[in-house]
Motif scaffolding. Structure first.
Motif, PDB file in Angstrom:
ATOM      1  N   TYR A  50      -2.667  16.500  -8.587  1.00 54.10           N
ATOM      2  CA  TYR A  50      -1.681  15.436  -8.771  1.00 54.10           C
ATOM      3  C   TYR A  50      -2.332  14.053  -8.719  1.00 54.10           C
ATOM      4  N   ASN A  51      -1.688  13.132  -9.396  1.00 54.28           N
ATOM      5  CA  ASN A  51      -2.108  11.736  -9.357  1.00 54.28           C
ATOM      6  C   ASN A  51      -0.979  10.895  -8.753  1.00 54.28           C
ATOM      7  N   SER A  52      -1.192   9.599  -8.624  1.00 55.03           N
ATOM      8  CA  SER A  52      -0.201   8.726  -7.988  1.00 55.03           C
ATOM      9  C   SER A  52       1.080   8.612  -8.813  1.00 55.03           C
ATOM     10  N   TYR A  74      -2.103   2.521 -10.983  1.00 54.12           N
ATOM     11  CA  TYR A  74      -2.435   3.210  -9.728  1.00 54.12           C
ATOM     12  C   TYR A  74      -2.095   2.343  -8.531  1.00 54.12           C
ATOM     13  N   PHE A  78      -4.402   9.550  -2.522  1.00 58.08           N
ATOM     14  CA  PHE A  78      -4.498   9.779  -3.960  1.00 58.08           C
ATOM     15  C   PHE A  78      -5.550   8.849  -4.562  1.00 58.08           C
ATOM     16  N   ASP A 132      -6.539  10.095 -10.350  1.00 56.28           N
ATOM     17  CA  ASP A 132      -6.178   8.884 -11.098  1.00 56.28           C
ATOM     18  C   ASP A 132      -7.392   8.273 -11.781  1.00 56.28           C
ATOM     19  N   ALA A 147       2.982  11.562  -7.863  1.00 56.52           N
ATOM     20  CA  ALA A 147       3.267  11.515  -6.422  1.00 56.52           C
ATOM     21  C   ALA A 147       4.543  10.747  -6.131  1.00 56.52           C
ATOM     22  N   GLY A 201      -0.991  14.066  -0.449  1.00 55.98           N
ATOM     23  CA  GLY A 201      -2.139  13.760  -1.293  1.00 55.98           C
ATOM     24  C   GLY A 201      -2.379  14.825  -2.343  1.00 55.98           C
ATOM     25  N   ASP A 202      -3.596  14.846  -2.864  1.00 52.17           N
ATOM     26  CA  ASP A 202      -3.967  15.772  -3.926  1.00 52.17           C
ATOM     27  C   ASP A 202      -4.717  16.973  -3.336  1.00 52.17           C
TER      28      ASP A 202
END
Length: 241
Positions: free
Chosen positions: A51-53, A101, A80, A84, A56, A16-17
């Motif tokens: 981070y975003n998807s 997303y 995530f 996003d 990822a 995940g973030d």
């Protein structure tokens, strides 16, 4: 030298973030899960702050490793959405459009499945609700306007729930649970976006409810100390379980 079988710890991977990256801090939800699984499973933190998807799904194959890398993975959480759902005009670097997303999450699920992690071992986690007044203060301290919206975060949470259903994964809907019965969800957030200590406890409690059945059959690794033969410890410690 005597031959022995290497001890292999199964893994639970937290992907995940920042909400995942920070989960190993004191009283964090990841640390709580790791404590529950001590001597049964390694809990691996693969949280990537900011981070975003979109990013990822690019890095996931590198994190999973090579052939047979998923053989001993008991579960993977995919968390995530908090980045996003940034407003495109205020935070274009992290923003990912809603439809993309959703597709990115499904791609992550497919990547995990193709690596050998079956969908019943995948748990999606929705972004939590956003407390705009508190997060706006954080934004202003950094010299920027409010760059997220509570309502928009809710749209991404709904998309996460739908994506989980489409890939056959389980889902922890923090957005809904934290607002259930009109409760004050702001107590679960430290700065309007990230989790407070109470929020970490909330996530750990509800995630464990989903994880427990997936790890219930994992054995206690290596003998209990009282079961070790003191006159011949090798006979206890080197035997296969």
């Amino acid at each position: 030298m005597s031959k022995f079988t290497p001890v292999v710890w199964p893994k639970v991977i937290l992907f995940g973030d920042s909400i995942t990256q920070f989960s190993f801090q004191s009283h964090g939800w990841g640390a709580e899960i790791a404590n529950k699984l001590a001597r049964k499973c390694d809990v691996v933190n693969r949280g990537l702050s900011g981070y975003n998807s979109r990013w990822a799904k690019v890095v996931l194959p590198r994190l999973l490793g090579g052939q047979n890398s998923a053989e001993h993975i008991a579960a993977v959480t995919v968390f995530f959405g908090a980045n996003d759902c940034s407003l495109e005009d205020k935070n274009p670097q992290q923003h990912v459009p809603l439809q993309e997303y959703s597709e990115n999450l499904k791609d992550v699920g497919k990547l995990l499945s193709s690596a050998g992690v079956s969908s019943d071992r995948i748990i999606f986690i929705t972004p939590p609700p956003l407390h705009e007044p508190a997060w706006e203060k954080e934004c202003l301290l950094k010299g920027s306007p409010l760059n997220r919206s509570h309502a928009v975060a809710g749209q991404y949470a709904e998309a996460c729930v739908r994506a989980a259903g489409q890939v056959g994964a389980d889902v922890l809907d923090l957005w809904t649970l934290m607002q259930k019965d009109g409760q004050d969800y702001s107590v679960y957030l430290s700065d309007g976006l990230h989790l407070s200590e109470q929020g970490n406890q909330f996530v750990a409690q509800h995630l464990w409810g989903l994880l427990e059945s997936r790890v219930a059959d994992l054995p206690f690794i290596l003998p209990y100390w009282g079961d070790v033969d003191p006159s011949s410890p090798e006979s206890s410690l080197l035997r296969d379980q």
